[in-house]
Motif scaffolding. Structure first.
Motif, short mmCIF file in Angstrom:
data_model
loop_
_atom_site.label_atom_id
_atom_site.label_comp_id
_atom_site.label_asym_id
_atom_site.label_seq_id
_atom_site.Cartn_x
_atom_site.Cartn_y
_atom_site.Cartn_z
N PRO A 1 0.82 -1.21 -0.13
CA PRO A 1 0.08 0.11 -0.13
C PRO A 1 0.87 1.29 -0.09
O PRO A 1 2.03 1.37 0.41
CB PRO A 1 -0.80 -0.10 1.32
CG PRO A 1 -0.85 -1.46 1.71
CD PRO A 1 0.49 -2.18 1.21
N ALA A 2 0.38 2.21 -0.56
CA ALA A 2 0.93 3.60 -0.58
C ALA A 2 1.10 4.05 0.80
O ALA A 2 0.42 3.93 1.99
CB ALA A 2 0.27 4.75 -1.43
N VAL B 1 1.14 6.62 4.16
CA VAL B 1 0.06 7.43 4.57
C VAL B 1 0.18 8.93 4.28
O VAL B 1 1.42 9.41 4.93
CB VAL B 1 -0.32 7.07 5.91
CG1 VAL B 1 -1.60 7.73 6.34
CG2 VAL B 1 -0.63 5.71 6.17
N ASP C 1 -5.23 3.28 3.74
CA ASP C 1 -3.79 2.72 3.45
C ASP C 1 -3.11 2.16 4.59
O ASP C 1 -2.44 1.02 4.41
CB ASP C 1 -2.77 3.74 2.86
CG ASP C 1 -3.24 4.04 1.58
OD1 ASP C 1 -3.89 3.63 0.77
OD2 ASP C 1 -2.92 5.51 0.93
N THR C 2 -3.26 2.66 5.78
CA THR C 2 -2.67 1.98 7.07
C THR C 2 -3.32 0.75 7.31
O THR C 2 -2.64 -0.30 7.90
CB THR C 2 -2.75 3.06 8.36
OG1 THR C 2 -2.30 4.18 7.92
CG2 THR C 2 -1.97 2.33 9.43
N ARG D 1 -2.08 -1.89 5.18
CA ARG D 1 -0.69 -2.32 5.56
C ARG D 1 -0.81 -3.30 6.86
O ARG D 1 -0.11 -4.24 6.68
CB ARG D 1 0.10 -1.19 5.86
CG ARG D 1 1.41 -1.43 6.25
CD ARG D 1 2.59 -0.20 6.28
NE ARG D 1 2.31 0.49 7.39
CZ ARG D 1 2.67 0.67 8.46
NH1 ARG D 1 3.57 -0.64 8.96
NH2 ARG D 1 2.38 1.33 9.65
#
Length: 244
Positions: free
Chosen positions: A49-50, A52, A151-152, A155
């Protein structure tokens, strides 16, 4: 010439024998049936994931520029040690919960979410959480006691090995938050390797409702973020579990 034709036939036979084996070979998945769907290959760095962004329009904000959200921080599988006993970890979680979700707790949904889930978060599966996020673009999606943003959440779910079908229960939320406690340096703090101030600032770099040593949120004013507990309270509570 005849000898050359014989060698060619032998080569063709070898290819025919090998081809079915190669065509059936398939890379194994490190995710299984996780939130990213049935994976067909190994996870790579580009598949993570990108990082944050701090303007995620939630009480939770990540440190995109720092090391807290590096693409591959140390994973914290279920049962891994945080260097602290259960009471200490529960105490820190409670501090964060007071700052991030003082009223709804584990069933908190960011107040700016116009379209809310159709049932309490603790009654949803992780897959349903991500389905809600995908179905409601353009609004904040911070959810749960620790106000995970998408995103978090992706992850920490991947790092813990949680599955699409797992319920977003209080125990699951705690388990996911523990990854972030490790990111903040809880094991190092309990071992006396980093100071109380640094540990507190690390936590405040992850949760925008916590104040830094300046007394203000690290993300003060960004997307409406501000510290929701006082620095004096934060210091006093962390001091209760400080080693020594």
């Amino acid at each position: 010439m005849l000898r050359g034709m014989g060698m060619l036939r032998l080569l063709i036979c070898c290819v025919i024998l090998i081809w079915p084996v190669v065509s059936r070979a398939e890379a194994v998945s490190l995710v299984g049936d996780g939130v990213f769907g049935p994976a067909r290959g190994l996870i790579t760095r580009t598949a993570m994931p990108a990082q944050v962004a701090p303007n995620g329009a939630s009480l939770f904000a990540g440190n995109a520029a720092g090391s807290l959200f590096a693409p591959f921080p140390t994973a914290l599988p279920q049962g891994a040690s945080l260097g602290a006993d259960a009471d200490v970890v529960a105490h820190i979680r409670a501090i964060i919960g007071r700052a991030e979700s003082p009223f709804a707790g584990y069933d908190a949904v960011q107040h700016g979410a116009v379209i809310r889930p159709d049932k309490p978060p603790t009654q949803m599966t992780i897959g349903e959480i991500f389905a809600w996020i995908a179905a409601t673009p353009g609004q904040p999606h911070a959810i749960g006691r620790y106000q995970f943003i998408p995103d978090t959440l992706a992850r920490v779910v991947a790092q813990t090995g949680a599955r699409h079908s797992d319920r977003f229960s209080p125990a699951m939320q705690d388990r996911l938050a523990d990854v972030l406690l490790a990111d903040a340096g809880l094991p190092a703090f309990m071992a006396g390797q980093i100071s109380q101030q640094r540990f507190m600032n690390n936590l405040a770099g992850i949760w925008a409702g916590l104040p830094t040593s300046s007394g203000r949120s690290k993300y003060h004013g960004i997307a409406g973020n501000q510290a929701t507990v006082s620095l004096a309270y934060f210091q006093a509570e962390i001091a209760k579990i400080a080693p020594g």
